[in-house]
Design an enzyme around this catalytic site. Structure first.
Site, PDB file in Angstrom:
ATOM      1  CD1 TRP A 177      46.612  25.837  46.986  1.00  0.00           C
ATOM      2  CD2 TRP A 177      45.830  27.926  47.072  1.00  0.00           C
ATOM      3  NE1 TRP A 177      45.401  25.797  47.618  1.00  0.00           N
ATOM      4  CE2 TRP A 177      44.898  27.068  47.701  1.00  0.00           C
ATOM      5  CE3 TRP A 177      45.540  29.299  47.016  1.00  0.00           C
ATOM      6  CZ2 TRP A 177      43.715  27.538  48.245  1.00  0.00           C
ATOM      7  CZ3 TRP A 177      44.369  29.753  47.565  1.00  0.00           C
ATOM      8  CH2 TRP A 177      43.464  28.892  48.168  1.00  0.00           C
ATOM      9  CD  GLU A 193      49.244  23.836  52.274  1.00  0.00           C
ATOM     10  OE1 GLU A 193      48.773  23.488  53.363  1.00  0.00           O
ATOM     11  OE2 GLU A 193      48.686  23.580  51.192  1.00  0.00           O
ATOM     12  CB  THR A 234      40.882  31.408  56.785  1.00  0.00           C
ATOM     13  OG1 THR A 234      39.600  31.890  56.425  1.00  0.00           O
ATOM     14  CG2 THR A 234      41.756  31.399  55.545  1.00  0.00           C
ATOM     15  CG  LEU A 263      44.006  35.823  57.095  1.00  0.00           C
ATOM     16  CD1 LEU A 263      45.318  35.656  56.345  1.00  0.00           C
ATOM     17  CD2 LEU A 263      43.168  34.560  56.919  1.00  0.00           C
ATOM     18  N   GLY A 264      43.828  36.673  61.771  1.00  0.00           N
ATOM     19  CA  GLY A 264      44.180  36.171  63.103  1.00  0.00           C
ATOM     20  C   GLY A 264      45.555  35.503  63.096  1.00  0.00           C
ATOM     21  CE1 TYR A 265      45.814  30.451  66.152  1.00  0.00           C
ATOM     22  CE2 TYR A 265      44.217  30.865  64.419  1.00  0.00           C
ATOM     23  CZ  TYR A 265      44.586  30.210  65.582  1.00  0.00           C
ATOM     24  OH  TYR A 265      43.720  29.333  66.162  1.00  0.00           O
ATOM     25  CE1 TYR A 278      49.159  20.248  56.191  1.00  0.00           C
ATOM     26  CE2 TYR A 278      49.652  22.507  56.856  1.00  0.00           C
ATOM     27  CZ  TYR A 278      48.952  21.608  56.070  1.00  0.00           C
ATOM     28  OH  TYR A 278      48.066  22.068  55.158  1.00  0.00           O
ATOM     29  CG  ASP A 290      45.191  18.767  56.163  1.00  0.00           C
ATOM     30  OD1 ASP A 290      44.869  17.559  56.202  1.00  0.00           O
ATOM     31  OD2 ASP A 290      44.671  19.583  55.381  1.00  0.00           O
ATOM     32  CB  CYS A 307      36.229  11.839  54.853  1.00  0.00           C
ATOM     33  SG  CYS A 307      36.089  10.836  56.333  1.00  0.00           S
ATOM     34  CB  CYS A 355      29.647   6.399  54.890  1.00  0.00           C
ATOM     35  SG  CYS A 355      30.511   7.310  56.179  1.00  0.00           S
TER      36      CYS A 355
END
Ligand code: SF4
Length: 357
Positions: A20, A33, A39, A76-78, A116, A134, A188, A195
């Site tokens: 993508w 997205e 996941t 995947l759920g949701y 988002y 995000d 990060c 760091c």
């Protein structure tokens, strides 16, 4: 160098090659997205490739049956997100002549597309100056600017949103957004961010504070709800019973075995005193029970499920099963199940030595 330039420079050196990222097709960006909201990239990649091979464009998704879309989303759920994808695709066909809208407000008007996702679509596809925030970007910005406002408050979200917009180079918004997201995902990271070797180290207030990991600050700890599910895989002469979940609970639209939910743990002896259980087996003749999976823990975002699965052979079905779908065993594989039930079916298949349903 400005922070945005540093991020873009880092991104060009370190980014992962993902399908993508090599496209400006808003449809593919949108699908990726939504998959990645739930996941990790490694697992999401397989889903993305399978989903877009079957539904390569808006029309194919809009014309698909909901059951088939859910089947490709299985695991995947949701699942509301999968239903929303299809609803939004239908809306693009109906209101935008099948062309994905490029106007931010029109994109936001589509079902399931929040700030988002809309920012990601319009900035990646058309380089429009909308900052993407995000979870990875939240963490990065909260650390960079040592933001003390809890990010799970409206004020905290607004503060981070303003920082994200101020930091972005509007003429390179797509690249900047992807760079910030990737930097948060790979460098990060939530625990032990590197760091010492960070190109932003001399600009990072979180690092300067001595405890970058204490950012982002959160006010609420999410409350986890414990639930106890007892699934009855009832079998009679090569057939079994299912129902489709309805309402606003988890897994709407997916299939499952007859379920008894209790408010506390219950073993099989306790279960037999349950009224629903008795109704299922009142007229069933001789019953033969095997426990295939006792107490499987299954974690969802705000719930922890403890599920037991009982395979129960009966001589004849009781009236209480009439409201359930009666399915030949060999057709079971064609139904969209939650991942928890798929785990059970795989285990049960292993134990019975059969290769497919
Ligand atoms: S210095 Fe540390 S906390 Fe700050 S941006 Fe870099 S990795 Fe993140």
């Amino acid at each position: 160098m400005e922070i945005s330039e540093i991020l873009i420079y880092w991104y060009q050196e370190h980014k992962r090659e993902l399908p993508w990222r090599n496209t400006d097709d808003p449809y593919l960006i949108w699908i990726s997205e939504v998959i990645l909201q739930q996941t990790r990239v490694a697992q999401g990649l397989d889903y993305f490739l399978r989903f877009t091979a079957r539904f390569p464009n808006i029309r194919s998704l809009a014309e698909a049956e909901e059951d088939e879309v859910l089947k490709y989303w299985q695991g995947l759920g949701y699942y509301t997100r999968a239903r929303n994808l299809r609803a939004a695709a239908r809306s693009v066909m109906e209101h935008f002549a099948g062309h994905f809208p490029s106007d931010y407000r029109n994109v936001r008007s589509l079902r399931g597309i929040g700030e988002y996702t809309a920012a990601a679509i319009v900035s990646f596809a058309w380089n429009q100056p909308y900052a993407v925030v995000d979870g990875n970007v939240f963490r990065l910005l909260a650390r960079l600017f040592a933001v003390d406002t809890p990010i799970d408050t409206a004020r905290g979200k607004k503060e981070i949103g303003s920082l994200a917009t101020a930091l972005m180079n509007p003429s390179k918004s797509g690249l900047h957004n992807q760079a910030a997201m990737e930097f948060g995902a790979l460098h990060c990271v939530p625990s032990n961010p590197d760091c010492l070797h960070c190109p932003l180290g001399n600009k990072c207030l979180g690092y300067a504070s001595g405890s970058p990991q204490s950012y982002p600050v959160k006010r609420h700890k999410t409350k986890i709800r414990l639930r106890y599910f007892h699934y009855l895989h009832i079998v009679c002469r090569g057939e079994t019973w299912l129902h489709r979940r309805q309402g606003k609970d988890i897994w709407t639209g997916l299939y499952e075995f007859p379920l008894i939910e209790t408010s506390a743990p219950a073993d099989f002896i306790a279960l037999q005193t349950n009224e629903t259980f008795r109704d299922f087996f009142a007229e069933a003749g001789e019953i033969n029970v095997s426990v295939v999976l006792p107490d499987v823990k299954h974690i969802l975002s705000h719930q922890q499920l403890h599920a037991s699965f009982y395979r129960i052979e009966i001589e004849r079905p009781a009236k209480a099963l009439e409201s359930y779908l009666r399915i030949p065993d060999e057709d079971l594989d064609g139904y969209a199940f939650p991942r928890l039930i798929r785990i059970y079916l795989d285990k049960e298949r292993q134990l019975s030595g059969s290769n497919s349903y």
